[in-house]
Structures are given as C-alpha cells and as structure tokens.
Design a protein around this motif. Structure first.
Motif, PDB file in Angstrom:
ATOM      1  N   LEU A 237       0.832  -1.196   0.000  1.00 57.24           N
ATOM      2  CA  LEU A 237       0.000   0.000   0.000  1.00 57.24           C
ATOM      3  C   LEU A 237       0.870   1.251   0.000  1.00 57.24           C
ATOM      4  O   LEU A 237       1.802   1.372   0.800  1.00 57.24           O
ATOM      5  CB  LEU A 237      -0.904   0.012   1.229  1.00 57.24           C
ATOM      6  CG  LEU A 237      -1.929  -1.118   1.317  1.00 57.24           C
ATOM      7  CD1 LEU A 237      -2.692  -1.029   2.629  1.00 57.24           C
ATOM      8  CD2 LEU A 237      -2.895  -1.091   0.142  1.00 57.24           C
ATOM      9  N   THR A 238       0.565   2.164  -0.902  1.00 57.61           N
ATOM     10  CA  THR A 238       1.256   3.446  -0.988  1.00 57.61           C
ATOM     11  C   THR A 238       0.207   4.546  -1.122  1.00 57.61           C
ATOM     12  O   THR A 238      -1.003   4.278  -1.188  1.00 57.61           O
ATOM     13  CB  THR A 238       2.204   3.505  -2.198  1.00 57.61           C
ATOM     14  OG1 THR A 238       1.418   3.621  -3.398  1.00 57.61           O
ATOM     15  CG2 THR A 238       3.087   2.266  -2.279  1.00 57.61           C
ATOM     16  N   ALA A 239       0.677   5.771  -1.215  1.00 63.04           N
ATOM     17  CA  ALA A 239      -0.248   6.896  -1.392  1.00 63.04           C
ATOM     18  C   ALA A 239      -1.019   6.805  -2.699  1.00 63.04           C
ATOM     19  O   ALA A 239      -2.048   7.467  -2.860  1.00 63.04           O
ATOM     20  CB  ALA A 239       0.521   8.212  -1.326  1.00 63.04           C
ATOM     21  N   ASP A 240      -0.540   5.992  -3.644  1.00 61.97           N
ATOM     22  CA  ASP A 240      -1.212   5.855  -4.942  1.00 61.97           C
ATOM     23  C   ASP A 240      -2.165   4.674  -5.009  1.00 61.97           C
ATOM     24  O   ASP A 240      -2.811   4.455  -6.040  1.00 61.97           O
ATOM     25  CB  ASP A 240      -0.174   5.721  -6.058  1.00 61.97           C
ATOM     26  CG  ASP A 240       0.681   6.972  -6.200  1.00 61.97           C
ATOM     27  OD1 ASP A 240       0.142   8.082  -6.030  1.00 61.97           O
ATOM     28  OD2 ASP A 240       1.896   6.840  -6.463  1.00 61.97           O
ATOM     29  N   SER A 241      -2.268   3.878  -3.942  1.00 59.50           N
ATOM     30  CA  SER A 241      -3.166   2.716  -3.952  1.00 59.50           C
ATOM     31  C   SER A 241      -4.617   3.173  -4.059  1.00 59.50           C
ATOM     32  O   SER A 241      -4.985   4.240  -3.562  1.00 59.50           O
ATOM     33  CB  SER A 241      -2.971   1.878  -2.691  1.00 59.50           C
ATOM     34  OG  SER A 241      -1.663   1.341  -2.625  1.00 59.50           O
ATOM     35  N   ALA A 242      -5.426   2.333  -4.699  1.00 60.69           N
ATOM     36  CA  ALA A 242      -6.794   2.741  -5.025  1.00 60.69           C
ATOM     37  C   ALA A 242      -7.821   2.415  -3.956  1.00 60.69           C
ATOM     38  O   ALA A 242      -8.971   2.811  -4.086  1.00 60.69           O
ATOM     39  CB  ALA A 242      -7.217   2.103  -6.349  1.00 60.69           C
ATOM     40  N   GLY A 243      -7.436   1.702  -2.905  1.00 58.83           N
ATOM     41  CA  GLY A 243      -8.382   1.506  -1.811  1.00 58.83           C
ATOM     42  C   GLY A 243      -8.872   0.101  -1.587  1.00 58.83           C
ATOM     43  O   GLY A 243      -9.734  -0.123  -0.727  1.00 58.83           O
ATOM     44  N   HIS A 244      -8.355  -0.892  -2.329  1.00 58.17           N
ATOM     45  CA  HIS A 244      -8.640  -2.293  -2.046  1.00 58.17           C
ATOM     46  C   HIS A 244      -7.596  -2.765  -1.030  1.00 58.17           C
ATOM     47  O   HIS A 244      -6.434  -2.930  -1.367  1.00 58.17           O
ATOM     48  CB  HIS A 244      -8.559  -3.144  -3.309  1.00 58.17           C
ATOM     49  CG  HIS A 244      -9.612  -2.820  -4.322  1.00 58.17           C
ATOM     50  ND1 HIS A 244      -9.501  -1.764  -5.199  1.00 58.17           N
ATOM     51  CD2 HIS A 244     -10.810  -3.411  -4.584  1.00 58.17           C
ATOM     52  CE1 HIS A 244     -10.582  -1.725  -5.967  1.00 58.17           C
ATOM     53  NE2 HIS A 244     -11.399  -2.700  -5.607  1.00 58.17           N
ATOM     54  N   VAL A 245      -8.018  -2.987   0.207  1.00 64.98           N
ATOM     55  CA  VAL A 245      -7.084  -3.170   1.307  1.00 64.98           C
ATOM     56  C   VAL A 245      -7.269  -4.531   1.957  1.00 64.98           C
ATOM     57  O   VAL A 245      -8.393  -4.950   2.244  1.00 64.98           O
ATOM     58  CB  VAL A 245      -7.266  -2.057   2.357  1.00 64.98           C
ATOM     59  CG1 VAL A 245      -6.451  -2.333   3.609  1.00 64.98           C
ATOM     60  CG2 VAL A 245      -6.880  -0.708   1.754  1.00 64.98           C
ATOM     61  N   LEU A 246      -6.142  -5.197   2.192  1.00 65.06           N
ATOM     62  CA  LEU A 246      -6.111  -6.458   2.932  1.00 65.06           C
ATOM     63  C   LEU A 246      -5.132  -6.335   4.082  1.00 65.06           C
ATOM     64  O   LEU A 246      -4.023  -5.826   3.908  1.00 65.06           O
ATOM     65  CB  LEU A 246      -5.643  -7.609   2.039  1.00 65.06           C
ATOM     66  CG  LEU A 246      -6.631  -8.255   1.092  1.00 65.06           C
ATOM     67  CD1 LEU A 246      -5.891  -9.227   0.169  1.00 65.06           C
ATOM     68  CD2 LEU A 246      -7.715  -9.006   1.869  1.00 65.06           C
TER      69      LEU A 246
END
Length: 273
Positions: A237-246
């Motif tokens: 996860l980085t600042a550019d991740s789109a929001g699908h989080v595990l």
C-alpha cells in the motif's frame, strides 16, 4: 529519512489532542450532518481535525497535511501527515467505542508511521517502520493462522464496498468459513479491526473503497506486529493505492487469501494501479 523520536512524540500528542476533543462528545449530541458523499460527519470530527492541524502548523509548518474533513495543505519537505479524526463516524454516533483516530506520516508516498487510537477505551496502537508495534506502550503481535479455513475475517460492511467487489469478498468469506454459516465474518469496526488483528484477535481484514486517510496509518501498525498489508493484488500500500485493502495477520496465508478473492468471477478483480 528515518522516523525520528520527535515524530513519534508528535504523533502521540496529535492523538492526545484529538481524543481530548472527541471524548466529551461521545454518546452526547454532536451535531450529526451528512456530507456530499453521503457519509456522516459531526462537530467532533471537525474539531478533532482542527486540533491536530493547529499542532502540526505550530511544529511542522513545512510538512504537508491531508485530512478527511479539511482536505490537503501542500508542504515543502516531502513528508505528509495523514489525518482521519474519527474513522468510523457511524459507530461513534451509535455510541459504539469501536471507532478510532488515525494518524500517519507518509514519506515519498510510503507510510512510515501510524497510530490507531481509540480515545474512549484509551487503547492505542503505534507502528513505526522497522520497529515492533506497540499497544499502550508494550509490544504486540499478530497470531499464527494454520489455514485459511477457520480464519476469522472482518470488515466494516460490504455495503461500503466499491461496485463489483462484493462477490470477491464473499468468495473469501466462503473459503474461510468452509461453508459453515456459524463461522461467518465479523462486521463493524473500521480501523479498530486492524488494531485487533495486530494484537492477535482477528486473522484477516478485507476492505474496498478506502481513501488514503483510511489506510495510511494501518500499514505500519499491522506490519510492525508481524502481519501483511497489501492491496487485493498483493502489492504494498502506498499513497497511490486505489483503496482495495487487505490485512493478513499471518503472512503465510497471503497466497490463499489472494487466490480466494480472485476465484469469485472469471474476469478478475479490480486493479489498484
């Protein structure tokens, strides 16, 4: 730049400042409103973020700030403080002490410090890159999970998922429950679930549609406790991740979790790139 002791101290004081605002409003009238995106907001949300911003303006005026309630203030240092004063406003307004304040420090797009603070129960998780996660000042760890079947999966609500993501989440739940209805997921919790996972009470948290202020603080906490944080493709996860989080408490289960998510439909899951 490594995280400095002064940064850790500041993050703790930011959480203290937010908590001092939030506690008097808990289970009392807090001016509930609905924002343009249909999410709830209260005076506690706004005033807690204002308190944190005042402290940052006084002590880190060159750093950027991104907050849920007041947007972005550009900085000049390459460092940004990411603030969510009340992650879980629905729980807050319902009188459920499973919301939290999220504070992250992001450097060059990477979360390097994270705080999950539950101000009513006075529970605080602190994660710093390269250091063990602390819970109320003492070390805390995720737990081993010998198999995906039987793992406890948590999410706030699939009603909050982005369109088309629910079948993938349900495929994961089915794989974890082995088809046993009584082994279903845990619902509710927002950021509190990630603290519980970091302390060995949950095995997997799966979310969709999160914003940077929802997840930036979580990665240092979970990973410093021995877990894995990634998107639904397995990428960090980085600042550019789109929001699908595990969040996966036992990293050995990562491939099984990703396979279960992908198994819902033939056309694959949404990519975070």
């Amino acid at each position: 730049m490594p995280v400095r002791p002064a940064d850790i101290d500041l993050a703790q004081r930011l959480a203290d400042a937010a908590g001092a605002v939030i506690r008097p409003y808990f289970r009392r009238p807090a001016g509930l409103e609905t924002k343009a995106d249909q999410s709830p907001v209260t005076r506690a949300d706004r005033e807690a973020e204002e308190a944190m911003r005042r402290l940052l303006d006084a002590e880190r005026s060159g750093d950027g700030i991104i907050g849920e309630e007041y947007g972005e203030k550009p900085g000049v240092t390459g460092r940004r403080w990411i603030l969510d004063p009340i992650d879980g406003t629905r729980s807050f307004t319902a009188g459920r002490a499973i919301f939290g304040t999220l504070i992250a420090l992001v450097e060059d797009g990477w979360p390097v410090l994270g705080v999950i603070d539950q101000p009513v129960q006075r529970e605080r998780w602190l994660g710093v890159a390269g250091q063990p996660t602390l819970f109320n000042g003492g070390p805390t760890r995720t737990r081993a999970c010998p198999a995906l079947r039987g793992a406890i999966v948590a999410t706030t609500s699939p009603h909050l998922f982005a369109e088309g993501d629910v079948p993938h989440y349900m495929a994961l739940v089915t794989a974890a429950s082995g088809g046993a209805p009584r082994q279903g997921p845990v619902y509710g919790g927002d950021c509190y679930n990630y603290g519980l996972l970091a302390s060995g009470h949950l095995d997997i948290v799966c979310e969709s549609g999160l914003k940077l202020y929802d997840f930036a603080a979580l990665a240092p906490v979970v990973e410093g406790a021995g877990g894995r944080m990634c998107d639904w493709n397995g990428d960090p996860l980085t600042a550019d991740s789109a929001g699908h989080v595990l969040a996966i408490g036992d990293p050995a289960r990562t491939d099984e979790v990703l396979e279960a998510l992908r198994g819902a439909v033939d056309d694959g899951i949404a990519h975070d790139h």
